[in-house]
Enzyme design. Structure first.
Site, short mmCIF file in Angstrom:
data_model
loop_
_atom_site.label_atom_id
_atom_site.label_comp_id
_atom_site.label_asym_id
_atom_site.label_seq_id
_atom_site.Cartn_x
_atom_site.Cartn_y
_atom_site.Cartn_z
N GLU A 100 26.15 21.72 7.02
CA GLU A 100 25.11 20.69 7.14
C GLU A 100 24.52 20.37 5.77
OE1 GLU A 100 23.79 18.34 8.41
OE2 GLU A 100 22.84 18.64 10.32
N ASP A 101 23.96 19.16 5.65
CA ASP A 101 23.23 18.82 4.44
C ASP A 101 21.86 19.48 4.43
OD1 ASP A 101 22.38 17.26 6.55
OD2 ASP A 101 22.32 15.38 5.42
N PHE A 153 10.21 15.10 2.47
CA PHE A 153 11.42 14.31 2.67
C PHE A 153 12.20 14.18 1.37
CE2 PHE A 153 13.99 10.55 3.42
CZ PHE A 153 14.50 10.84 4.67
N ARG A 166 22.14 7.92 -0.77
CA ARG A 166 23.18 8.95 -0.63
C ARG A 166 24.00 9.13 -1.91
NH1 ARG A 166 23.65 10.15 4.88
NH2 ARG A 166 23.47 8.41 6.32
P1 IMP Z 1 16.91 18.51 12.46
O1 IMP Z 1 17.61 18.36 13.78
O2 IMP Z 1 15.47 18.15 12.55
O3 IMP Z 1 17.14 19.85 11.82
O4 IMP Z 1 17.46 17.37 11.55
C1 IMP Z 1 18.62 17.45 10.87
C2 IMP Z 1 19.01 16.09 10.36
O5 IMP Z 1 17.89 15.23 10.05
C3 IMP Z 1 19.73 16.29 9.05
O6 IMP Z 1 21.09 16.49 9.26
C4 IMP Z 1 19.43 15.00 8.31
O7 IMP Z 1 20.38 14.04 8.67
C5 IMP Z 1 18.07 14.58 8.81
N1 IMP Z 1 17.01 15.00 7.85
C6 IMP Z 1 16.09 15.97 8.03
N2 IMP Z 1 15.29 16.09 6.97
C7 IMP Z 1 15.72 15.18 6.07
C8 IMP Z 1 15.29 14.82 4.73
O8 IMP Z 1 14.35 15.37 4.13
N3 IMP Z 1 15.99 13.82 4.12
C9 IMP Z 1 17.04 13.19 4.73
N4 IMP Z 1 17.47 13.49 5.96
C10 IMP Z 1 16.81 14.47 6.64
MG MG Z 2 22.75 15.59 8.81
#
Ligand code: IMP
Ligand code: MG
Length: 176
Positions: A100-101, A153, A166
């Site tokens: 994951e990123d 963020f 990106r």
């Molecule tokens: P989660 O389900 O809340 O853990 O969200 C995961 C997904 O939300 C990541 O794979 C990202 O695509 C997006 N995301 C969460 N935080 C960020 C951020 O700070 N910048 C950009 N994308 C984010």
């Molecule tokens: Mg993602």
């Protein structure tokens, strides 16, 4: 400084530091997965740049594939349902590493982990470039973490704000 739409972003993790840490993560995988032929599963879109660099530094036998996670509001329940798209490989008895990123609330990874685990892989671990411990809302064990960051963020190096940012080669954080 980078401006995207209504927000300004400032440098946060520089490219050299990212690349150095990615090499360390690859070294861990080289050690932990020797002769296990792991399958790296990148979560699109955000992980594409990261997994590309990570994969280049892996020296053991390994494979890579990608999935997408589609979210939609369920009509039968109140919750959001997440569906995994694009996995063609049979992961039964494979050593799987989800790449994951960023892990934010952890809800995406919790779902993906559960759905993939039900296909009976030999092992399954989560590797993420960025992790926001303060944002975590569900119990989740993240096995490999590039950087723990504060709950702000970020964009760049694959991560986007509304589709943009990106292409930046480093991580930038929103200026508040
Ligand atoms: P989660 O389900 O809340 O853990 O969200 C995961 C997904 O939300 C990541 O794979 C990202 O695509 C997006 N995301 C969460 N935080 C960020 C951020 O700070 N910048 C950009 N994308 C984010
Ligand atoms: Mg993602």
């Amino acid at each position: 400084m980078k401006q995207i739409k209504d927000k300004n972003f400032v440098p946060f993790i520089e490219s050299q530091l990212l690349q150095a840490r990615i090499k360390e993560l690859a070294q861990l995988l080289n050690k932990d997965y020797d002769r296990k032929n792991p399958l790296l599963i990148g979560v699109l879109n955000g992980s594409f740049m990261f997994i590309g660099d990570l994969f280049k530094s892996i020296e053991i036998e390994c494979e890579v594939t990608f999935i997408r996670v589609a979210s939609y509001q369920s009509t039968t329940s109140t919750g959001e349902v997440k569906q995994i798209l694009g996995l063609k490989e049979d992961i039964r008895n494979r050593h799987v590493i989800i790449v994951e990123d960023i892990v934010d609330t952890g809800m995406t990874m919790q779902e993906v982990l559960g759905q993939l685990a039900s296909q009976k892989p030999a092992s399954i671990k989560i590797l993420t470039l960025l992790y926001k411990p303060e944002a975590l809302k569900v119990p989740l064990k993240v096995d490999y973490i590039g950087f723990e960051i504060e709950n702000k963020f970020v964009i760049g190096y694959g991560l986007d704000y509304d589709g943009f940012g990106r292409n930046l080669d480093a991580i930038y954080v929103v200026q508040e």
